[in-house]
Scaffold this active site. Structure first.
Site, PDB file in Angstrom:
ATOM      1  N   GLU A 137       0.853  -1.180   0.000  1.00  0.00           N
ATOM      2  CA  GLU A 137       0.000   0.000   0.000  1.00  0.00           C
ATOM      3  C   GLU A 137       0.895   1.238   0.000  1.00  0.00           C
ATOM      4  OE1 GLU A 137      -2.833   0.395   3.208  1.00  0.00           O
ATOM      5  OE2 GLU A 137      -3.691   2.183   2.310  1.00  0.00           O
ATOM      6  N   GLY A 195       3.287   2.331  10.851  1.00  0.00           N
ATOM      7  CA  GLY A 195       3.068   1.551  12.071  1.00  0.00           C
ATOM      8  C   GLY A 195       2.844   0.084  11.747  1.00  0.00           C
ATOM      9  N   ALA A 196       1.912  -0.172  10.835  1.00  0.00           N
ATOM     10  CA  ALA A 196       1.589  -1.548  10.491  1.00  0.00           C
ATOM     11  C   ALA A 196       0.743  -1.562   9.226  1.00  0.00           C
ATOM     12  CB  ALA A 196       0.829  -2.217  11.629  1.00  0.00           C
ATOM     13  N   MET A 197       0.535  -2.777   8.672  1.00  0.00           N
ATOM     14  CA  MET A 197      -0.187  -2.905   7.407  1.00  0.00           C
ATOM     15  C   MET A 197      -1.099  -4.117   7.451  1.00  0.00           C
ATOM     16  SD  MET A 197      -0.777  -1.839   4.396  1.00  0.00           S
ATOM     17  CE  MET A 197      -1.965  -2.687   3.355  1.00  0.00           C
ATOM     18  N   GLU A 198      -2.336  -3.899   6.983  1.00  0.00           N
ATOM     19  CA  GLU A 198      -3.419  -4.871   7.174  1.00  0.00           C
ATOM     20  C   GLU A 198      -3.526  -5.922   6.071  1.00  0.00           C
ATOM     21  OE1 GLU A 198      -3.909  -1.564   6.424  1.00  0.00           O
ATOM     22  OE2 GLU A 198      -5.553  -1.312   4.986  1.00  0.00           O
ATOM     23  N   HIS A 225      -6.668  -1.876  15.173  1.00  0.00           N
ATOM     24  CA  HIS A 225      -6.885  -1.145  13.924  1.00  0.00           C
ATOM     25  C   HIS A 225      -6.653  -2.057  12.707  1.00  0.00           C
ATOM     26  CE1 HIS A 225      -6.716   2.507  11.331  1.00  0.00           C
ATOM     27  NE2 HIS A 225      -5.888   1.745  10.622  1.00  0.00           N
ATOM     28  N   GLU A 226      -5.510  -2.709  12.681  1.00  0.00           N
ATOM     29  CA  GLU A 226      -5.199  -3.545  11.512  1.00  0.00           C
ATOM     30  C   GLU A 226      -6.164  -4.723  11.426  1.00  0.00           C
ATOM     31  OE1 GLU A 226      -3.327  -2.031   9.589  1.00  0.00           O
ATOM     32  OE2 GLU A 226      -2.372  -0.679  11.014  1.00  0.00           O
ATOM     33  N   HIS A 238      -9.481  -3.708   9.982  1.00  0.00           N
ATOM     34  CA  HIS A 238      -9.438  -3.511   8.526  1.00  0.00           C
ATOM     35  C   HIS A 238      -9.908  -4.744   7.756  1.00  0.00           C
ATOM     36  CE1 HIS A 238      -7.970   0.396   7.501  1.00  0.00           C
ATOM     37  NE2 HIS A 238      -6.809   0.290   8.100  1.00  0.00           N
ATOM     38  N   GLU A 285      -9.817   4.288   6.184  1.00  0.00           N
ATOM     39  CA  GLU A 285      -9.006   4.744   7.319  1.00  0.00           C
ATOM     40  C   GLU A 285      -9.824   5.508   8.354  1.00  0.00           C
ATOM     41  OE1 GLU A 285      -6.418   3.450   8.015  1.00  0.00           O
ATOM     42  OE2 GLU A 285      -5.742   2.621   6.108  1.00  0.00           O
TER      43      GLU A 285
HETATM   44 ZN   LIG Z   1      -5.408   1.790   8.610  1.00  0.00          ZN
END
Ligand SMILES: [Zn+2]
Length: 849
Positions: free
Chosen positions: A121, A253-256, A289-290, A293, A312
C-alpha cells in the site's frame, strides 16, 4: 531511476480498468539481489476494452512475457508496459527480476535484517511485477515461494509447505495493495481463537529469535479485538489462519495485508521491562486497527485512492471505540483531541490543507495524513452523533451487507445512512470536500425565563476550498444551574446555517452552558460567554471532556497573558486544578491529564490569531513558569499524590495501573521542580518496568540532571533497538532550546545512529521537530540540521523524508528572520538534483509562492 516531471491525478478523471482479473498465480524465487517473479494472470476484457493493455510496473527488469503461450514484446516505460491484447479472455505470463536488497525505499519487496518483507500500500505492488496496481481491481491470488528460509508466508491459507518451498492460496478476492510475502528465520508465538460461529482460527505472531518474550501482550490484544468486532459490529474473521509479522525496518506503524499483517516491531513487541504504558496502549490500538481492517478495508475496499478515508477514517473510529471500551472513554477522548489539535489542526490550517477526501494528488503516499485518518474518524463520530447509536448500527449492517466484496466510494458510504434514516446527507458531505477547520463562535442571552444560545460558523477560504459553505455541525450541549445541577441534559444542537440560535424555555434561573461536549465536532470554539463560566465548568461540569477542556481553556488564556503582558499565572486556574487533581473520587489518569499544558504550537496559533508575532522562546519560558506555578500551588498535595499512587502489585499494562502510574509520575515531575532530583533518582534505581524508569529519567533530564542515569540506561539497554530509540529521542526532547540542535547533532554521530532505519531516524529527527522551542531556536541551526538530513535520506527513503517535511508546515506563523532561515532551508532541499516526487510535492506545497 528517477521520476519524470510530476503529474497530477484527479478524482474527476476516474475510469474503471478495462479488464477483469479472474485469478493471479505468482511464483517467487527469492534471491537478495536477483529475485525472480513469475506471474500467470487471467484477464477478461470488459465490453469496450481497449486493444492495448497498460500494466503498472516500476524498477522491474522484464525477462519474458507471453500471451496464451506466445511470446510478446511490450513497450516498456519507467511507469509500466503497454501491450496489444486479444478481445477475448487470455492468459498473461511474465517473468521479471527485482533487487530486494537494494530497495531502501521499503516499498514493494525489500530486505530487513536478512528477512524478506513486502509493503504494497499504496502502490508498492508495481515494484514486484507488472499488474493493474489499483484498488478497484480485485482478484484471487495463489502464491508459490521458493527460498532457503525456515518460514515462508503469504496471504490466506497454506496449501502445501516443505523445506524451502511453500504455496499459499487466498480465497478472498483482494486488490494488489493487500498482497504480502514474508520469508525469514522467524519464530512463532502461537495461539488460537474460536469465532462466534465455531470456526477455529490459528493465530501466529512471527518475530526474530530472541523476541519471543515480547509477544504475549500483542496476542492478547489480537484476541480481544476479534471478540470485540464480533460483539460490537457482528464481524467474524473469515480465514483459518491469522498471521502477524514484526519487522524492524518499516515506514509506517503496520499494514493490514489479508491474513498476514506486517507490523513495525515498535508497534507490536512489548514487555514490561522494555515498553511503557503508552507503548502498550498504542500497540493494543494498532493491533485492533489492523485487525478491524479485515472488514473495513479488505472485504470492503476503496474504489480509488481518493477514497482512502473510507477505510481509514472508519477504522480509526472503530479502534477508538475499542480503546474506549477496553479502558476509559473520557481519557481516550481527551488524548484523541490533544492529538488532533497537535497534528491535524496545523495541517488543516496551513499550506498542506486538503479535504478528508482530496480531489487531486501527485504522490498518494503524501496523503496518509492526520486529515484523512483522524479528521476522517471525527466525521464518522459526527455522523453517529447526528443519527444516534441505533441508526448507526443499522447503517453499518447495511453497509456490510450491501458492499461486501466491492471497491466503494464515500457516496456508497453516505447512501447507507440515507437509506437507513431517510436523512439527506448532501450538506453533511461537505465535511469530505471542504478543507480547513471551522471556527464556531458562541454567545448567549437570557430574557425572562428564555435562554438563547447563538452560534456562528466560519470556515476560512483556502486554495482547495475557495468558496466555503456552511457545514452540518452537531453541537452536543447541556445546561447547568448556578449550583451545578444539570438542568438540561446533553442534547445535540444540529447547526446547518452560517448563524443559528437555539432556544430553551421554562428555566427558573439563567443557566451556565456546557457546549461542544465530548468535542462533538472538530472545530475551533471561540466563546463569547462570560469568562467566569470557565472556572465554574472546571469545578462542576458533569461532562468529563468539557471539564477537562475548561481547565485547558484557563491554562491557555493565562499562558497567553503571561506571554504578551508578562502577567502572573492565573490563580483561578491554579485553584481549579488543585481541586480537581486533589479529588480522590476521580480517575487518576484523568487527573494526570488535568496537569498537562496546551501544546506550544497550539499557543503559536492563538498568538497569530491575536495579531501577535509568536516568540518560541517566550512561549517556552511561559510554559516553564506555569509548571513551576502548578508545583507551588499543589505543593501541599504532590508528595501524598506521588506516594498514594505507587503501584505495588506486579506490573500490568491495564487502565487502572497505568492511570495510577501516570498520576504519580505527573506528581513526580512537578514536585522535583521544587524538591530536586532525589525522588526521581530513587525511582530510576528501583524501577522494575520501563514506564517508571523512563519517567524518572525524563524528570531528571528536565531539571538538567541525569547524566549518570543516561549512561546507565545506555549500558543496560544497548542491545535492545526499541529501547535505544527511546534513549535517542528523549535526550533531544528534554534538551534546553539552545542546546537542542547540538544534542541532535551529537546523537547523529553516535555509532548506533542507523539513519536508514525509519524508527531510529524519527527518534532523533522527529524529536528535533517536535521540540518546539528547540526546533525554532533563533539561530536557525535546527532548520539547517533537519534540511541536511532530509537531503541525505531522500534518495534512500523518499516516503519517510516527505513525511518529515511537515515539520516546516507552519513556517509562515513566525517572524521574518525565522521565515527567511526556513525558506533558505526549503529552497536548499528543493534544489537538490533528483529529489523524489514525494518530497518535491510536499515541499512545493509548503513553500508556496
Ligand atoms: Zn489503517
Amino acid at each position: 531511476m528517477r521520476d519524470a516531471a510530476p503529474t497530477t491525478i484527479y478524482l474527476k478523471d476516474y475510469t474503471p480498468f478495462g479488464f477483469d482479473v479472474e485469478k493471479v498465480e505468482l511464483t517467487f524465487d527469492l534471491h537478495p539481489t536477483k529475485t525472480r517473479v513469475k506471474s500467470r494472470i487471467s484477464f477478461v476484457p470488459k465490453p469496450g476494452a481497449p486493444s492495448d493493455m497498460f500494466l503498472d510496473g516500476e524498477n522491474l527488469t522484464l525477462v519474458s512475457a507471453s500471451i496464451d503461450g506466445t511470446p510478446v514484446h511490450p513497450e516498456v516505460s519507467a511507469e509500466g508496459l503497454t501491450c496489444p491484447v486479444p478481445d477475448a479472455p487470455f492468459l498473461w505470463e511474465a517473468e521479471v527480476e527485482i533487487d530486494p536488497e537494494n530497495n531502501t525505499a521499503l516499498e514493494g519487496l525489500y530486505m530487513s535484517n536478512g528477512m524478506y518483507c513486502t509493503q504494497c500500500e499504496a502502490q508498492g505492488f508495481r515494484k514486484i511485477t507488472y499488474y493493474p496496481d489499483r484498488p478497484d481491481v480485485m482478484s484471487v491470488f495463489t502464491v508459490e515461494i521458493n527460498g532457503p528460509h525456515p518460514v515462508l508466508l503469504s496471504n490466506g491459507n497454506v496449501v502445501s509447505t516443505s523445506q524451502g518451498h511453500a504455496v499459499w492460496h487466498d480465497p478472498w478476492p483482494k486488490p494488489a495493495y493487500l498482497f504480502a510475502l514474508v520469508a525469514g528465520d522467524l519464530v512463532a508465538h502461537s495461539d488460537s481463537f474460536v469465532t462466534a460461529s465455531g470456526r477455529n482460527v490459528d493465530l501466529n505472531l512471527y518475530v526474530r529469535p530472541g523476541d519471543e518474550g515480547k509477544c504475549a501482550f500483542g496476542m492478547r490484544a489480537l484476541k480481544a479485538s476479534m471478540t470485540w468486532d464480533e460483539e460490537v459490529y457482528g464481524r467474524e474473521y473469515d480465514l483459518d489462519l491469522f498471521n502477524i509479522v514484526a519487522v524492524d525496518d518499516f515506514n509506517m506503524g503496520a499494514m493490514e495485508n489479508k491474513g498476514l499483517n506486517v507490523f513495525n516491531s515498535s508497534a507490536v513487541l512489548a514487555s514490561p521491562e522494555t515498553s511503557t504504558d503508552e507503548n502498550f496502549l498504542r500497540i493494543e490500538a494498532i493491533i485492533a486497527h489492523e485487525y478491524f481492517h479485515n472488514w473495513t478495508g479488505n472485504r470492503i475496499t476503496c474504489r480509488d485512492w481518493f477514497q482512502l478515508c473510507l477505510k481509514e477514517g472508519l477504522t480509526v473510529y472503530r479502534d477508538s471505540q475499542f480503546t474506549s471500551d477496553m479502558r476509559s472513554a473520557p481519557v481516550k477522548r481527551i488524548t484523541d483531541v490533544i492529538d488532533l489539535r497537535a497534528r491535524q489542526f496545523p495541517e488543516d490550517q496551513g499550506p498542506l490543507a486538503h479535504p478528508v477526501r482530496p480531489e487531486s494528488f501527485q504522490e498518494i503516499n503524501n496523503f496518509y495524513t492526520a486529515t484523512v485518518y483522524e479528521k476522517g474518524a471525527e466525521v464518522i463520530g459526527m455522523l453517529r452523533c447526528l443519527v444516534g447509536a441505533e441508526a448507526y448500527g443499522k447503517a453499518l449492517d447495511l453497509y456490510f451487507g450491501r458492499h461486501d466484496g466491492q471497491a466503494c466510494t464515500i457516496e456508497d458510504w453516505l447512501k447507507v445512512f440515507e437509506d437507513t434514516t431517510g436523512r439527506d446527507l448532501g450538506q453533511f458531505k461537505r465535511w469530505y470536500s471542504q478543507a480547513g477547520t471551522p471556527r464556531l463562535t458562541v454567545k448567549d442571552a437570557w430574557y425572562n425565563g428564555t435562554y438563547i444560545l447563538s452560534f456562528t460558523q466560519n470556515l476560512p477560504a483556502s486554495e482547495t476550498t475557495p468558496d466555503p459553505q456552511p457545514q452540518v455541525i452537531p453541537i452536543l450541549t447541556g445546561l447547568l444551574s448556578p449550583s451545578g445541577q444539570e438542568v438540561v441534559p446533553s442534547q445535540v444542537l444540529e447547526m446547518t446555517q452560517a448563524t443559528q440560535s437555539f432556544t430553551f424555555e421554562g428555566l427558573k434561573e439563567r443557566p451556565i452552558p456546557s457546549v461542544l461536549r465530548g468535542f462533538s465536532a472538530p472545530v475551533v470554539l471561540e466563546s463569547e460567554l462570560a469568562a467566569e463560566h470557565t472556572a465554574f465548568l472546571l469545578a462542576h461540569d458533569t461532562d468529563p471532556f468539557n471539564r477537562w477542556e475548561a481547565g485547558r481553556s484557563l491554562a491557555r488564556a493565562s499562558l497567553l497573558k503571561m506571554i504578551t503582558d508578562d502577567a502572573a499565572p492565573d490563580p483561578a486556574y491554579l485553584d481549579g486544578i488543585h481541586a480537581v487533581v486533589g479529588d480522590a473520587t476521580l480517575d487518576p489518569a484523568y487527573r494526570a491529564l488535568m496537569l498537562n499544558l496546551p501544546g506550544q504550537s497550539d499557543l503559536v496559533k492563538s498568538l497569530c490569531d491575536m495579531g501577535e508575532t509568536p516568540d518560541p522562546q517566550a512561549i517556552w519560558d511561559a510554559c516553564r513558569a506555569m509548571s513551576h506555578a502548578q508545583a507551588e500551588r499543589l505543593q501541599d498535595i504532590l508528595p501524598a499524590l506521588f506516594d498514594a499512587h505507587q503501584v505495588t502489585e506486579p506490573y500490568e499494562p491495564n487502565a487502572d495501573q497505568s492511570g495510577r502510574r501516570s498520576l504519580a509520575n505527573a506528581a513526580l515531575r512537578l514536585v522535583s521542580l521544587i524538591d530536586g532530583p532525589d525522588r526521581a533518582r530513587g525511582q530510576f534505581t528501583s524501577a522494575d518496568n520501563m514506564t517508571q524508569q523512563l519517567s524518572a529519567l525524563g524528570v531528571l533530564l528536565r531539571i538538567n540532571e541525569g547524566t549518570d542515569e543516561l549512561e546507565a540506561f545506555e549500558q543496560q539497554w544497548k542491545h535492545d533497538r526499541l529501547v535505544m530509540d527511546k534513549w535517542f529521542g528523549m535526550q533531544v526532547i528534554h534538551a534546553d532550546p539552545n542546546e537542542t540542535a547540538a544534542t541532535a547533532t551529537r546523537l547523529t554521530e553516535h555509532p548506533d545512529f542507523n539513519w536508514k532505519n525509519p524508527n531510529r531516524f524519527r527518534a532523533v529527527m522527529g524529536s528535533l521537530a517536535a521540540h518546539h522551542a528547540g526546533f525554532h531556536f533563533a539561530d536557525g541551526q535546527s532548520y539547517g540540521l533537519l534540511a541536511d538530513w532530509l537531503i541525505r535520506l531522500d534518495p534512500v527513503n523518499p516516503q519517510t523524508t516527505a513525511r518529515m517535511c511537515s515539520a516546516f508546515q507552519t513556517w509562515r506563523r513566525y517572524d521574518d528572520a525565522r521565515q527567511q532561515k526556513i525558506a533558505a532551508a526549503l529552497d536548499r532541499i528543493l534544489a537538490t538534483p533528483g529529489l523524489s516526487r514525494d518530497t518535491t510535492e510536499m515541499l512545493t506545497r509548503i513553500r508556496g509562492s
